[in-house]
Design an enzyme around this catalytic site. Structure first.
Site, PDB file in Angstrom:
ATOM      1  N   TYR A 125       0.818  -1.217   0.000  1.00  4.39           N
ATOM      2  CA  TYR A 125       0.000   0.000   0.000  1.00  4.39           C
ATOM      3  C   TYR A 125       0.855   1.271   0.000  1.00  4.39           C
ATOM      4  O   TYR A 125       0.325   2.371  -0.157  1.00  4.39           O
ATOM      5  CB  TYR A 125      -0.916   0.017   1.232  1.00  4.39           C
ATOM      6  CG  TYR A 125      -2.188  -0.781   1.054  1.00  4.39           C
ATOM      7  CD1 TYR A 125      -2.143  -2.164   0.894  1.00  4.39           C
ATOM      8  CD2 TYR A 125      -3.431  -0.160   1.057  1.00  4.39           C
ATOM      9  CE1 TYR A 125      -3.309  -2.899   0.729  1.00  4.39           C
ATOM     10  CE2 TYR A 125      -4.597  -0.891   0.895  1.00  4.39           C
ATOM     11  CZ  TYR A 125      -4.533  -2.255   0.731  1.00  4.39           C
ATOM     12  OH  TYR A 125      -5.686  -2.968   0.574  1.00  4.39           O
ATOM     13  N   LYS A 176       3.673 -15.108   3.863  1.00  2.20           N
ATOM     14  CA  LYS A 176       3.959 -16.041   2.772  1.00  2.20           C
ATOM     15  C   LYS A 176       5.475 -16.136   2.709  1.00  2.20           C
ATOM     16  O   LYS A 176       6.112 -15.787   1.713  1.00  2.20           O
ATOM     17  CB  LYS A 176       3.331 -15.502   1.473  1.00  2.20           C
ATOM     18  CG  LYS A 176       3.415 -16.433   0.284  1.00  2.20           C
ATOM     19  CD  LYS A 176       2.424 -17.587   0.324  1.00  2.20           C
ATOM     20  CE  LYS A 176       2.680 -18.521  -0.851  1.00  2.20           C
ATOM     21  NZ  LYS A 176       1.814 -19.725  -0.818  1.00  2.20           N
ATOM     22  N   ASP A 233      -5.838  -6.942   4.332  1.00  3.38           N
ATOM     23  CA  ASP A 233      -7.008  -6.443   3.607  1.00  3.38           C
ATOM     24  C   ASP A 233      -7.870  -7.610   3.147  1.00  3.38           C
ATOM     25  O   ASP A 233      -9.087  -7.636   3.355  1.00  3.38           O
ATOM     26  CB  ASP A 233      -6.551  -5.605   2.402  1.00  3.38           C
ATOM     27  CG  ASP A 233      -7.729  -5.133   1.579  1.00  3.38           C
ATOM     28  OD1 ASP A 233      -8.687  -4.590   2.163  1.00  3.38           O
ATOM     29  OD2 ASP A 233      -7.710  -5.333   0.344  1.00  3.38           O
ATOM     30  N   ASP A 237     -11.751  -9.314   4.773  1.00  2.00           N
ATOM     31  CA  ASP A 237     -13.039  -9.504   4.081  1.00  2.00           C
ATOM     32  C   ASP A 237     -13.527 -10.932   4.322  1.00  2.00           C
ATOM     33  O   ASP A 237     -14.716 -11.164   4.555  1.00  2.00           O
ATOM     34  CB  ASP A 237     -12.909  -9.231   2.569  1.00  2.00           C
ATOM     35  CG  ASP A 237     -13.273  -7.794   2.221  1.00  2.00           C
ATOM     36  OD1 ASP A 237     -13.105  -6.911   3.092  1.00  2.00           O
ATOM     37  OD2 ASP A 237     -13.717  -7.537   1.076  1.00  2.00           O
TER      38      ASP A 237
HETATM   39  C1  IPM Z   1     -10.445  -1.523   3.580  1.00  2.00           C
HETATM   40  C2  IPM Z   1     -10.687  -1.065   2.176  1.00  2.00           C
HETATM   41  C3  IPM Z   1      -9.571  -0.126   1.776  1.00  2.00           C
HETATM   42  C4  IPM Z   1      -8.271  -0.893   1.854  1.00  2.00           C
HETATM   43  C5  IPM Z   1      -9.697   0.532   0.401  1.00  2.00           C
HETATM   44  C6  IPM Z   1     -11.048   1.166   0.204  1.00  2.00           C
HETATM   45  C7  IPM Z   1      -8.584   1.526   0.171  1.00  2.00           C
HETATM   46  O1  IPM Z   1     -10.787  -2.143   1.306  1.00  2.00           O
HETATM   47  O2  IPM Z   1     -10.456  -0.670   4.499  1.00  2.00           O
HETATM   48  O3  IPM Z   1     -10.254  -2.715   3.805  1.00  2.00           O
HETATM   49  O4  IPM Z   1      -7.873  -1.549   0.883  1.00  2.00           O
HETATM   50  O5  IPM Z   1      -7.631  -0.840   2.903  1.00  2.00           O
HETATM   51 MN    MN Z   2     -10.630  -4.082   2.294  1.00  2.00          MN
END
Ligand code: IPM
Ligand code: MN
Length: 330
Positions: A125, A176, A233, A237
């Site tokens: 990032y 990894k 990230d 999810d």
């Molecule tokens: C999160 C989101 C962000 C990230 C994006 C929107 C920049 O997906 O907060 O997980 O990738 O960190």
């Molecule tokens: Mn995210």
């Protein structure tokens, strides 16, 4: 003294879910001074501004920031992500992204009670890289991953401190290391060195691909997980999906050194497809608000909100119905 809290509703369902979070904070009896900011896709489309320096400087003086969601389909990818969200994470040194997941045992697994600690200011990032010979057949794009000893260590240390305060006292590093032999090696060595200071915390390691299987099939093995920005990230999810749905996935972008405000937001996005329909689940925003109160030292109010949300499965209805009924119980 009332906490000065920056409120960034943003776009889509962001303002809708944030309004419910504020209702619940009020119901918990916490005094705060809201400072509203018009930031996100709508402002960008109207003015071309994403995050003016003067606004960032003002945000830095607040006690905390609560954000709904930003993003509209008309804004090209990267503009708000890099210019607003990541800019705040980097400029305010919000180096820990603290993401808790909780779900009762199910047919799939023995239950989820884990916190992912995602490094939040480095890795892929960081924005390292660029183009060479752009728009030619010989175009090259590179995108590096930046891992500093200091950045990794402070994040790993936060994970160990957190694990020590929990019943299970377990930390897994997820990376990894078998392929990313430079970054992975730095993470593993740093993790091992910090671990020596925490003899009462059990440690483990999983490759990120294997961790995806374990998240689904036996998440009960995890307590605290520490991982890099991009793995974190993706994993969070998945954590949202196994931890009661993305409608309950909350996060704290923390500056544990408290040199400035921390920022709290749902993991979900602005969901423009359902904006205005009143079907968005405000729980992720409400849990994010409770995490903010906890970080501000309002521990009783935070605990009460967490408890009510955990027992709120019977509450259905529109975004504002759910928020109001949770607020009543608080
Ligand atoms: C999160 C989101 C962000 C990230 C994006 C929107 C920049 O997906 O907060 O997980 O990738 O960190
Ligand atoms: Mn995210």
């Amino acid at each position: 003294m009332a906490h000065r809290i920056g409120i960034i509703g943003g776009d889509g369902i962001g303002p809708e879910v944030l309004a419910e979070a504020l209702k619940v904070i009020d119901a918990a009896g916490v005094a705060y001074e809201p400072v509203h900011y018009d930031l996100g896709g709508a402002r960008y489309l109207a003015t071309g501004e994403v995050l003016p320096d003067a606004v960032l400087a003002e945000l830095a003086t607040l006690d905390a920031i609560l954000l709904g969601a930003v993003g509209t389909p008309e804004v090209p990818p990267g503009v708000l992500e890099r210019g607003l969200l990541l800019k705040m994470r980097f400029a305010l040194d919000l180096y820990v992204n603290h993401r808790p997941f909780l779900a009762p045992p199910s047919a799939l697994n023995g239950g989820v009670d884990m916190i992912v600690i995602r490094e939040n200011t480095e890795g892929s990032y960081a924005g390292e890289g660029g183009f060479l010979r752009k728009d030619t057949p010989h175009e090259i794009a590179t995108q590096g991953s930046v891992n500093t000893r200091m950045g990794v260590e402070r994040c790993v240390r936060y994970a160990f401190d957190l694990a020590q305060s929990r019943a299970a006292r377990r930390v897994h590093l997820v990376h990894k290391t078998n392929v990313l032999t430079f970054a992975g090696d730095l993470w593993q060595r740093t993790f091992d060195i910090v671990a020596r200071e925490y003899p009462d915390v059990t440690t483990g390691y999983d490759h990120v691909d294997a961790a995806c299987i374990h998240f689904v099939q036996r998440p009960e093995k995890y307590d605290v997980i520490v991982t890099d920005n991009l793995f974190g990230d993706i994993l969070t999810d998945l954590g949202g999906a196994i931890g009661g749905g993305i409608g309950r996935a909350a996060s704290g972008n923390l500056n544990p050194a408290r040199t400035g405000p921390s920022l709290f937001e749902p993991v979900h996005g602005s969901a423009p497809d359902i904006a205005g329909t009143g079907v968005a689940d405000p729980r992720a925003a409400i849990i994010s608000a409770a995490m903010m109160l906890e970080f501000l030292g309002e521990t009783d109010a935070a605990a009460r909100i967490h408890e009510v949300v955990r027992g709120s499965d019977d509450i259905t209805g529109s975004t504002s119905d759910v928020g109001s009924r949770i607020a009543e119980r608080v």
